[in-house]
Design an enzyme around this catalytic site. Sequence first.
Site, PDB file in Angstrom:
ATOM      1  N   GLU A   1       0.859  -1.185   0.000  1.00  0.00           N
ATOM      2  CA  GLU A   1       0.000   0.000   0.000  1.00  0.00           C
ATOM      3  C   GLU A   1       0.897   1.239   0.000  1.00  0.00           C
ATOM      4  O   GLU A   1       1.948   1.245   0.667  1.00  0.00           O
ATOM      5  CB  GLU A   1      -0.864  -0.014   1.264  1.00  0.00           C
ATOM      6  CG  GLU A   1      -1.618   1.240   1.582  1.00  0.00           C
ATOM      7  CD  GLU A   1      -2.205   1.222   3.000  1.00  0.00           C
ATOM      8  OE1 GLU A   1      -1.555   0.665   3.913  1.00  0.00           O
ATOM      9  OE2 GLU A   1      -3.329   1.725   3.174  1.00  0.00           O
TER      10      GLU A   1
ATOM     11  N   ASN B   1      -7.101   6.007  -1.601  1.00  0.00           N
ATOM     12  CA  ASN B   1      -5.976   5.101  -1.330  1.00  0.00           C
ATOM     13  C   ASN B   1      -6.188   3.926  -2.280  1.00  0.00           C
ATOM     14  O   ASN B   1      -7.127   3.141  -2.093  1.00  0.00           O
ATOM     15  CB  ASN B   1      -6.023   4.659   0.141  1.00  0.00           C
ATOM     16  CG  ASN B   1      -4.810   3.847   0.542  1.00  0.00           C
ATOM     17  OD1 ASN B   1      -4.082   3.339  -0.322  1.00  0.00           O
ATOM     18  ND2 ASN B   1      -4.594   3.693   1.838  1.00  0.00           N
TER      19      ASN B   1
ATOM     20  N   LYS C   1      -9.476   1.742  -1.851  1.00  0.00           N
ATOM     21  CA  LYS C   1      -9.669   1.185  -0.508  1.00  0.00           C
ATOM     22  C   LYS C   1     -11.025   1.603   0.079  1.00  0.00           C
ATOM     23  O   LYS C   1     -11.328   2.805   0.179  1.00  0.00           O
ATOM     24  CB  LYS C   1      -8.540   1.665   0.393  1.00  0.00           C
ATOM     25  CG  LYS C   1      -8.549   1.118   1.806  1.00  0.00           C
ATOM     26  CD  LYS C   1      -7.292   1.602   2.521  1.00  0.00           C
ATOM     27  CE  LYS C   1      -7.175   1.063   3.921  1.00  0.00           C
ATOM     28  NZ  LYS C   1      -5.899   1.534   4.562  1.00  0.00           N
TER      29      LYS C   1
ATOM     30  N   GLU D   1      -6.154   8.648   7.536  1.00  0.00           N
ATOM     31  CA  GLU D   1      -6.702   8.200   6.248  1.00  0.00           C
ATOM     32  C   GLU D   1      -8.110   8.745   6.029  1.00  0.00           C
ATOM     33  O   GLU D   1      -8.488   9.059   4.901  1.00  0.00           O
ATOM     34  CB  GLU D   1      -6.717   6.678   6.191  1.00  0.00           C
ATOM     35  CG  GLU D   1      -5.329   6.068   6.190  1.00  0.00           C
ATOM     36  CD  GLU D   1      -5.362   4.582   5.923  1.00  0.00           C
ATOM     37  OE1 GLU D   1      -5.040   3.812   6.825  1.00  0.00           O
ATOM     38  OE2 GLU D   1      -5.712   4.195   4.793  1.00  0.00           O
TER      39      GLU D   1
ATOM     40  N   CYS E   1      -4.786  -3.098   2.940  1.00  0.00           N
ATOM     41  CA  CYS E   1      -4.541  -2.951   4.359  1.00  0.00           C
ATOM     42  C   CYS E   1      -5.715  -3.240   5.285  1.00  0.00           C
ATOM     43  O   CYS E   1      -6.040  -4.393   5.509  1.00  0.00           O
ATOM     44  CB  CYS E   1      -3.956  -1.580   4.639  1.00  0.00           C
ATOM     45  SG  CYS E   1      -3.039  -1.583   6.171  1.00  0.00           S
TER      46      CYS E   1
ATOM     47  N   ASN F   1       0.321  -1.000   5.448  1.00  0.00           N
ATOM     48  CA  ASN F   1       1.202  -0.261   6.366  1.00  0.00           C
ATOM     49  C   ASN F   1       0.559  -0.425   7.742  1.00  0.00           C
ATOM     50  O   ASN F   1      -0.468   0.233   8.016  1.00  0.00           O
ATOM     51  CB  ASN F   1       1.245   1.234   6.023  1.00  0.00           C
ATOM     52  CG  ASN F   1       2.001   1.533   4.742  1.00  0.00           C
ATOM     53  OD1 ASN F   1       3.156   1.932   4.776  1.00  0.00           O
ATOM     54  ND2 ASN F   1       1.380   1.360   3.588  1.00  0.00           N
TER      55      ASN F   1
HETATM   56  N1  ING Z   1      -3.314   0.472   8.695  1.00  0.00           N
HETATM   57  C1  ING Z   1      -3.710  -0.319   9.798  1.00  0.00           C
HETATM   58  C2  ING Z   1      -4.312  -1.671   9.410  1.00  0.00           C
HETATM   59  O1  ING Z   1      -5.509  -1.868   9.320  1.00  0.00           O
HETATM   60  C3  ING Z   1      -4.829  -0.479  11.949  1.00  0.00           C
HETATM   61  C4  ING Z   1      -4.606   0.415  10.753  1.00  0.00           C
HETATM   62  C5  ING Z   1      -3.779  -1.005  12.682  1.00  0.00           C
HETATM   63  C6  ING Z   1      -6.110  -0.797  12.292  1.00  0.00           C
HETATM   64  C7  ING Z   1      -4.019  -1.865  13.763  1.00  0.00           C
HETATM   65  C8  ING Z   1      -6.375  -1.658  13.380  1.00  0.00           C
HETATM   66  C9  ING Z   1      -5.328  -2.175  14.117  1.00  0.00           C
HETATM   67  O2  ING Z   1      -3.496  -2.573   9.288  1.00  0.00           O
HETATM   68  C10 ING Z   1      -3.940   0.768   7.519  1.00  0.00           C
HETATM   69  N2  ING Z   1      -3.242   1.540   6.649  1.00  0.00           N
HETATM   70  O3  ING Z   1      -5.076   0.394   7.269  1.00  0.00           O
END
Ligand code: ING
Length: 306
Positions: free
Chosen positions: A47, A110, A127, A146, A172, A197
């Site tokens: 991503e 995204n 996304k 985001e 993601c 990410n």
């Molecule tokens: N990043 C993270 C993901 O879903 C996140 C945001 C991290 C959500 C940890 C929940 C827990 O992997 C992106 N860019 O979506």
Amino acid sequence: MSRLLAIAAAQLGPIPRTSSRGEVLSRLIELLRQAANRNCQLVVFPECALTPFFPHWWIDDQAEIDSYFETELPNPETQPLFDEAARLKVGFCLGYAELVCDGEQTRRFNSTVLVERDGRIVGHYRKVHLPGHCEHRPGNPFQNLERRYFEPGDLGFRVFSAFGAKVGMLICNDRRWPESYRMLGLQGCELVLMGYNTPRHYPEYPETDRLADFHHRLSLQAGAYQNGMWVVAAAKAGNEEGVDQIGGSMIVAPSGEVVAESTTLRDELVVHQCDLDACQTYKQGVFNPRSRHPEHYGMITQNIEQ
Ligand code: ING
């Protein structure tokens, strides 16, 4: 005769804020060449593979925010990747920040594109599931903006005929939602490509930090098995501008087994020869459509206020 497709998940280490697109392109092209040397036909990049993950930062100036977006793809800065891929006859999936001038409206997504071995763009996804928040949270060690910098995707979950397969793309946070895989699986999807990410630390829910790798792995394995699909996931990994991001780039078989995964937090290729016909064991076996009862599933598509 099995339909075999050699695929690489191209994990990227951190992209420094000072990196030029040219410097990033060199890294992507190096991974593409490594994949070609290992007879891969398809490479999956993370991503937002062209820039650092800028939603981790509060940025006031819209022009600076927009400097992380692409207004067209390919463009002069990314053309070398498309050219080298076509020369090597290797296809790829590339995550990027997409800026669209739609009449007087500017829209930001995204996104990811799927490029066939002849260089043609044959798939496009935006996304749908945007995590994080719109407002600045200065008390957090980093942001996830985001929901401020992007709109939710408006293309839905589509399956593309490419590489001799039915191919879908996610990005993601999509990978955590069962509906994402289900929408692709119900269209006969055999191969899901995605980048991510993922910070190790979740400021609002630190109790989940110790489970970051587990939740990532669990989501991919469940999505693969419950829909009889190959899942290929490529991380932007390591400490990027102070944010520790998980690695765990991996290839998951329709059985749910992890058949290959990264062992570093740097640029690294994860390769597997995927037998696309292995999907049928699960699509026609344990998850045979005759056992579905959509008449009982209505709530899944409703807006449920909890
Ligand atoms: N990043 C993270 C993901 O879903 C996140 C945001 C991290 C959500 C940890 C929940 C827990 O992997 C992106 N860019 O979506």
